[in-house]
Design a protein around this motif. Structure first.
Motif, PDB file in Angstrom:
ATOM      1  N   GLU A 157       0.798  -1.253  -0.160  1.00  0.00           N
ATOM      2  CA  GLU A 157       0.163  -0.163  -0.160  1.00  0.00           C
ATOM      3  C   GLU A 157       0.877   1.117   0.002  1.00  0.00           C
ATOM      4  O   GLU A 157       0.559   2.089  -0.765  1.00  0.00           O
ATOM      5  N   SER A 272      -7.663   3.551  -5.158  1.00  0.00           N
ATOM      6  CA  SER A 272      -8.822   3.028  -4.161  1.00  0.00           C
ATOM      7  C   SER A 272      -9.631   4.363  -3.605  1.00  0.00           C
ATOM      8  O   SER A 272      -8.913   5.596  -3.521  1.00  0.00           O
ATOM      9  N   ASP A 302      -6.799   6.970   3.098  1.00  0.00           N
ATOM     10  CA  ASP A 302      -6.608   6.465   1.623  1.00  0.00           C
ATOM     11  C   ASP A 302      -5.306   5.747   1.077  1.00  0.00           C
ATOM     12  O   ASP A 302      -4.506   5.976   1.901  1.00  0.00           O
ATOM     13  N   ASP A 303      -5.422   5.099   0.234  1.00  0.00           N
ATOM     14  CA  ASP A 303      -4.134   4.510  -0.313  1.00  0.00           C
ATOM     15  C   ASP A 303      -3.112   5.328  -0.779  1.00  0.00           C
ATOM     16  O   ASP A 303      -1.901   5.241  -0.602  1.00  0.00           O
TER      17      ASP A 303
END
Lengths: 717, 427, 221
Positions: A157, A272, A302-303
């Motif tokens: 990630e 995403s 959030d990524d």
């Protein structure tokens, strides 16, 4: 044997030992170095590299040279001295005897030396010398095998913003593209990371990234396209260059120069949407009066990076068919690309001007910084705050939700339990009449509550008043205090008989209907909760419908039992079923959040009466077939079979075919795409790809559908 | 001690060399009996040019088809050809055939004698293994090249030599979830479906070409309920002529369908609550069991001792009775793979009865096939059963493997002896 | 009135004894007034029985969107006036429902294209199932049983200027392949069909016929 001959023999053995030791040491060095470098490269995301073996080979050669140095020092005097060190009994006779200068007492020395044998000590010393190199070689083999099990580092990630590029060995690249370099820049919102790699084979990066391919040369005669759309090739200085922006779908950049072709696969990574969690309020709430401030709190993740976050509310006012809405945001905050954020705000209920019947829907929303295909928006679950109407009776409290300050008028099952417990404590000091009066008041509340639960469970049918549900909840329930027998199933019959006395036939019919309905509910509750063996049995026009929620049936049963005990003033015996009812309601609320907002009217259609009585007639129609789920599957299997056959004749062309097939499979058949990745990695690095190609082929062909015994009828049964 | 061992190794090497020499120069067995052990190629050439009175082979494993055919030719030419085995041979068989399903499904059946392990593989790799022998049937997406069933003493090979001609499936029933999802399952699986679904009197929803029910038009007919009763006689004729018929639910109760069905229709049973999302999803479905199956019926699926699916052959055709009447619940309420499993199951049902004539495939490569589906049976068919050898002949067998073993023994002995000698410093 | 019948049922989990019966299901969801059109089910059941020979249950069912019971009813009706906000469980269920072959018919009871129901329902449905796009008025649903050559029939509420004072010429749909997974209406069929079926005798034209089309489409496509 003369001493000199014996020393020479030992010298030969020592030479063999040194050679073996040097060989084992070199092998161990090669293996350990290769293992370390392979593991490091795999962690860094490079599946295989010949560089690791090159470096390991150099290290091995150096180790061999160093370990073989003693060979040159194996002179006879040194060997004799080596023997003397291990066999003190010789007392330097051997060194003297082999001295080329010679000695007068040679015969004497020979005699002394003949009495001593050093074969065993020498053998042991040589074995000891071989021990550590042997262990090191074995350790090297183990380390290498372990290093091959290290997972090739993919995008985590934290690395999603950083492009990843796999390469192809330079020897496999045709001449005009031999020094191809890819420069990949991720989108600005993701940090604009730049990665530059030579000889790219596939590029995994965010949608919206720019990929620039360049190589030395004029670029004359070179064409480029992606998905059959041409891309311009420009000359820049002494190199040529082409650029493309990564789209949402996998693609292949095809570079051509005459008959020579070079493929570079583009594997887009999708950004995403943020994940948002509303921390407070924790649950929906029903309040009598909307006053004060409501605290709001949420967290977002959030990524890549967040941009904004806020709370949204919608106020709904009205009833029936007429509603008005107003909406707004609060607590809005800009987030400077951080991956995590927490927001808070306070909603003034006074300022919203809420009236009875109004509802406020609350949620938290966060947007990421994706200005290419987004921004992506993520939202939390919604919480609802409702203001109860004046005449409404919402008696099931939301578990854990605090009632509004000072509002003690909301009656809930939990409240009933508390009241009963308090009454039970005071019981020894109360007169029987007072106890009964208070206990029956709680029983009436319990009955009202039970009716609401019954409304949810069963819908009564037809136009006749149907027992409990037909009554106005504000009315007092029928007094059962005149019934002497316990209010059991038998009690129903007795009550019916007693109730019938002195009534008109219609009253009796209504009461019978109510009683039978109540009895039917009880039987249904008993049957559903396993306390009775009867199946549900309904008479007349009744037909049970909708979800029979087991926890609510349990609650209904338990409430009935509790009400019975409370009617007789048995507060102690009423508490256990009241607690069971509360537990069952809580389970039901967790399974299905139910608004006990009133019972929809039930209409049962008389099918036999209306069947095919319509004046109009429909018309025949035709149906269009559905498309097969994956119509391209068979074609992919054929293409893979052809590519495998091509691999033995033209490996480079086979690789290109498999690259194209892999890119097309990434969306439609991701399992096949992954298997082809493995095969490509092996093929590009010159390893045997038979197993991975076989596995890919099995996946493409559909795998094994079924396995069974050979039976009397064809097929796997 | 060490030197004694080195001497012993030298002796072993010399003895092995002597044995090899003797085997090379020994005279043949008298009486015209030529025994060959192991590699037959040279012997077959020799026998073809100058046949012996009795030609005997000792086999380690079943020979390949070309060798077997050669032996057969020698026998048929008047020679006396016998064979025996140096170890017990296992009977084994494998066959690969196309399944009448879309997207090229292949059925592979393989078997070996009990206790004899067998592995099945194709050009794409290993498929399955039976460690203790037995028989098994597989259905694969497709096979790559030839299918080989291998054990220690045999390799059986088969290929798909035909393709199936698949025609559409006809579905008849009332509009409802079962007809909707059955058609959906078959279409999503790749079948072409024609259908007539009854909605109201004289109002149907139709799809595809609806002509007479004939094997020229349809591979199979699925009847889900009694709305197809007017076509019952036509369907019966279709079945007898070779068509495949599936009777769903309680269809077999009515009229002409009852005479086709493999059994009677039992009282409806309910599914086990919640089981539709379990590992045995069909136990969660209700349906009409197949009661009193006919003598020629084959029960394909049963539940708690009650048959739910049965089939029978009816003249040239096949009829299957599927008691389930709400398989759509499996697709909707089952586990994550329930939709795919529902599709595959319905496709398999249709494939089990479908009328699907075969069409030969074009031969691969040179046109010669290496198909050898039953190695031992084919060998017996070619040259007769195994006959044990007489003692004196057995002792004189040619054995190339023995020669190789002797050579390895010589090399190993000499190498060990030299290494030991050098390590102790001697020359 | 039908003859007095004793109906025996098995254990509660098998509520509907006739497996081939169509049951009209209304979705119960967390956030809004899901039960705002309680008479629609009976009215449509009445119409299905009037015009077709489909076996149908005489009353409707209510099923929670977050419950596994949703998958027992491949056609579900959803309506309301208030904002629609799916919980995670509801969203996951709706997505699975659409992927497996279910059909959700959503009607804005507000008839208000900028209203809270429309905005929120479209957002939630897009998140769960996919984007909603205009359904062509030549789609097979308009000829699945009765013929509607001009597309979705207008409602009296539209024609009377209620709500947004618009007549919506199209319905919206989210597709799975070539079949409708979500059918979305702004035309307020919930009000149009929200009356007791016995009152149909007072109408010159039966305004529930399009509902029959929706049900026949769901059962046959």
């Amino acid at each position: 044997m003369r001493p000199l001959d014996r020393v020479m023999r030992t010298r030969r053995a020592l030479a063999a030992t040194i050679a073996t030791r040097a060989a084992l040491g070199a092998v161990a060095t090669v293996l350990l170095t290769a293992a370390f470098l392979t593991a490091a490269l795999r962690v860094a995301g490079v599946a295989t590299s010949s560089v690791a073996w090159l470096v390991a080979g150099v290290a091995g050669a150096v180790a061999l040279a160093l370990l073989a140095r003693p060979w040159a020092r194996l002179t006879v005097p040194r060997v004799a001295l080596w023997i003397e060190e291990r066999v003190p009994a010789l007392q330097y006779a051997l060194v003297t005897a082999v001295d080329p200068v010679g000695t007068a007492s040679a015969a004497f020395l020979e005699g002394e030396i003949d009495r001593v044998s050093w074969d065993r000590e020498a053998g042991r010393a040589m074995m000891r010398g071989l021990r550590w190199p042997t262990l090191a070689a074995v350790a090297g083999v183990a380390a290498l095998l372990l290093s091959l099990r290290v997972s090739v580092g993919g995008a985590t990630e934290h690395d999603r913003a950083i492009p990843s590029v796999t390469t192809t060995p330079a020897r496999d690249v045709p001449a005009p593209f031999a020094r191809l370099v890819a420069t990949v820049r991720s989108p600005a919102y993701a940090g604009g990371q730049v990665v530059r790699v030579e000889s790219p084979a596939s590029i995994g990066t965010l949608v919206g990234s720019t990929v620039v391919l360049e190589a030395p040369g004029s670029g004359e005669g070179i064409t480029a396209d992606a998905e059959d759309r041409p891309i311009a090739v420009h000359r820049v200085g002494d190199a040529w260059r082409t650029a493309v922006t990564v789209g949402a779908r996998p693609a292949v950049i095809r570079l051509r120069h005459g008959t020579v072709e070079r493929l570079v696969a583009l594997e887009p990574r999708l950004d995403s949407v943020p994940v948002v969690r509303l921390l407070f309020p924790t649950r929906d709430t029903v309040v009598r009066a909307a006053r004060g401030e409501l605290r709001l709190s949420a967290e977002a993740h959030d990524d890549i990076g967040l941009a904004t976050a806020a709370f949204e509310y919608i106020v709904s006012s009205g009833e029936g068919e007429s509603f008005k809405f107003k909406s707004g945001t609060l607590g809005a905050r800009r987030i400077d690309s951080g991956r995590d954020a927490t927001i808070g705000a306070s909603l003034s209920l006074d300022r919203l001007g809420l009236k009875p019947g109004d509802m406020v829907h609350l949620r938290a929303v966060a947007h990421d910084g994706n200005n290419v295909s987004g921004p992506g928006a993520g939202a939390s679950e919604t919480r609802v705050l409702r203001v109860a109407r004046a005449g409404e009776y919402d008696s099931i409290a939301v578990e854990g939700a605090p009632p509004s300050e000072g509002d003690k008028s909301v009656i809930s099952q939990r409240m009933l339990i508390m009241l009963t417990e308090a009454l039970d404590k005071r019981r020894p000091t109360l007169a029987r009449k007072t106890l009964l009066s208070e206990s029956r008041q709680i029983a009436r509340d319990e009955t009202r509550l039970r009716k609401r639960v019954g409304d949810i469970i069963f819908q009564r049918l037809g136009d006749n008043p149907t027992g409990e549900e037909s009554r106005n909840p504000a009315e007092a329930p029928p007094s059962d205090s005149t019934v002497s027998a316990s209010d059991s199933m038998r009690g129903d019959s007795i009550r019916r008989a007693t109730a019938r006395a002195g009534r008109t036939p219609r009253d009796v019919a209504v009461a019978d209907s109510a009683d039978s309905a109540r009895a039917a509910l009880l039987r249904a509750a008993s049957a559903a909760t396993g306390t009775g063996d009867e199946i549900l049995d309904f008479e007349g026009d009744e037909t049970p419908v909708i979800a029979i929620n087991r926890p609510l049936l349990e609650a209904y049963n338990a409430m009935w039992e509790a009400g019975r005990e409370l009617e007789q003033g048995e507060t102690g015996r009423a508490l256990p079923p009241m607690r069971r009812a509360l537990a069952a309601i809580q389970r039901a609320r967790q399974a299905e959040r139910i608004y006990l907002r009133g019972k929809p009217p039930a209409v049962v259609v008389d099918l036999a009466r209306v069947r095919l009585t319509g004046k109009d007639h429909g018309a025949a129609s035709t149906r269009l077939p559905r498309v097969p789920l994956d119509p391209a599957a068979a074609r992919r299997a054929e293409r893979l079979a052809a590519a495998i056959e091509l691999a033995s004749r033209n490996p480079a062309a086979a690789i290109d075919s498999i690259v194209m097939l892999r890119v097309e499979s990434l969306d439609a058949a991701p399992q096949l795409g992954a298997a082809l990745s493995e095969a490509l990695a092996a093929m590009r690095n010159g390893r045997d790809a038979t197993t991975s190609l076989a596995r890919a082929r099995r996946i493409a062909d559909g795998g094994v559908h079924g396995v069974g015994d050979v039976g009397a009828w064809s097929g796997v049964w | 001690m060490r030197r004694a061992c080195e001497h012993a190794l030298r002796v072993i090497a010399i003895a092995a060399i002597a044995t090899l020499l003797w085997r090379a120069i020994r005279p043949p067995i008298a009486g015209g009996v030529d025994v060959v052990h192991g590699d037959l190629r040279r012997a077959l050439v020799r026998w073809t040019l100058s046949p012996a009175t009795e030609m005997r082979v000792v086999l380690d494993a079943a020979p390949d088809p070309s060798t077997r055919d050669w032996l057969r030719a020698l026998a048929r030419a008047g020679g006396s050809v016998h064979w025996s085995s140096s170890r017990p041979f296992a009977a084994a068989a494998v066959v690969a055939e196309p399944v009448p399903e879309p997207n090229g499904v292949t059925r592979v059946r393989f078997a070996s004698a009990s206790g004899e392990a067998v592995s099945v593989a194709d050009d794409a790799g290993a498929i399955d293994t039976l460690p203790r022998g037995g028989a098994r049937e597989l259905e694969l997406g497709a096979v790559a090249g030839a299918v080989r069933a291998s054990g220690t003493t045999f390799t059986a090979t088969s290929e798909v030599r035909d393709s199936v001609v698949l025609r559409p499936v006809l579905l008849l029933g009332a509009a409802g979830w079962e007809s909707k999802f059955t058609i959906a399952a078959l279409e999503e699986r790749g079948w072409r479906v024609a259908s007539r679904v009854h909605v109201a009197p004289n109002i149907d929803v139709t799809q595809g070409s609806l002509g007479s029910i004939d094997t020229v038009r349809y591979a199979a007919v699925i009847v889900l309920d009694s709305t197809a009763a007017p076509s019952a006689n036509e369907i019966a004729r279709y079945a007898r002529a070779g068509g495949g018929v599936i009777l769903g639910g309680s269809t077999a109760r009515s009229g002409a369908f009852a005479s086709l069905a493999p059994g009677r229709v039992g009282a409806r049973v309910a599914g086990v609550a919640g089981a539709v999302s379990s590992a045995s999803p069909r136990t969660g479905l209700g349906g009409f069991p197949v009661s009193s199956p006919a003598a020629d019926a084959v029960v394909l699926e049963s539940r708690d001792g009650v048959a739910m699916i049965a089939a029978r052959r009816l003249d040239a055709g096949r009829v299957m009775q599927v008691g389930y009447d709400e398989t759509w619940r499996w697709r909707m309420a089952g586990g994550d793979e329930s939709a795919a499993a529902h599709r595959a199951w319905w496709s398999r049902l249709v494939a089990a009865v479908a009328y699907a004539p075969l069409a030969p495939l074009a031969p691969r490569g040179s046109g010669l096939t290496s198909v050898d589906e039953t190695p031992l049976a084919s060998l017996v068919d070619a040259v007769g059963p195994s006959t044990p050898m007489e003692g004196r002949i057995a002792a004189h067998t040619d054995n190339a493997r023995l020669d190789w073993m002797l050579f390895i023994l010589i090399a190993a002995s000499l190498l060990a002896e030299w290494t030991s000698r050098r390590l102790r410093g001697a020359r | 009135m039908s003859a007095n019948k004793r109906t025996r049922f098995p254990i509660p989990d098998s509520r509907f004894p006739t497996s081939g019966e169509f049951v009209f299901a209304t979705a119960q969801y967390e956030s809004g007034d899901w039960d705002s059109a309680p008479l629609v089910p009976a009215n449509l059941i009445d119409s299905v029985a009037k015009y077709t020979s489909l076996p149908v249950a005489p009353t409707g069912a209510i099923v929670a969107l977050a419950s596994d019971d949703l998958f027992r009813f491949p056609l579900v009706f959803l309506t309301g006036h208030l904002p629609v906000r799916f919980t995670d469980a509801e969203r996951t269920n709706v997505r699975r429902f659409a992927d497996r072959g279910g059909m959700l018919f959503v009607d804005d009871h507000n008839h208000d294209i900028d209203g809270a129901f429309h905005k929120t329902a479209v957002e939630e449905l897009t998140r769960a199932v996919g984007p909603l796009s205009r359904l062509p008025n030549t789609h097979p649903i308009y000829s699945a049983f009765f013929k509607f050559p001009d597309g979705p029939p207008n409602t009296s509420h539209e024609l009377n200027g209620w709500g947004d004072n618009l007549v919506h010429s199209h319905l919206l749909a989210a597709m799975r392949g070539n079949r409708i997974a979500v059918l979305y209406s702004n035309k307020d069929y919930s009000s149009e069909w929200g009356y007791h079926p016995d009152n149909k005798r007072f109408l010159a034209i039966d305004n529930t016929k399009f509902g029959v089309n929706i049900i026949v489409y769901a059962l046959t496509r």
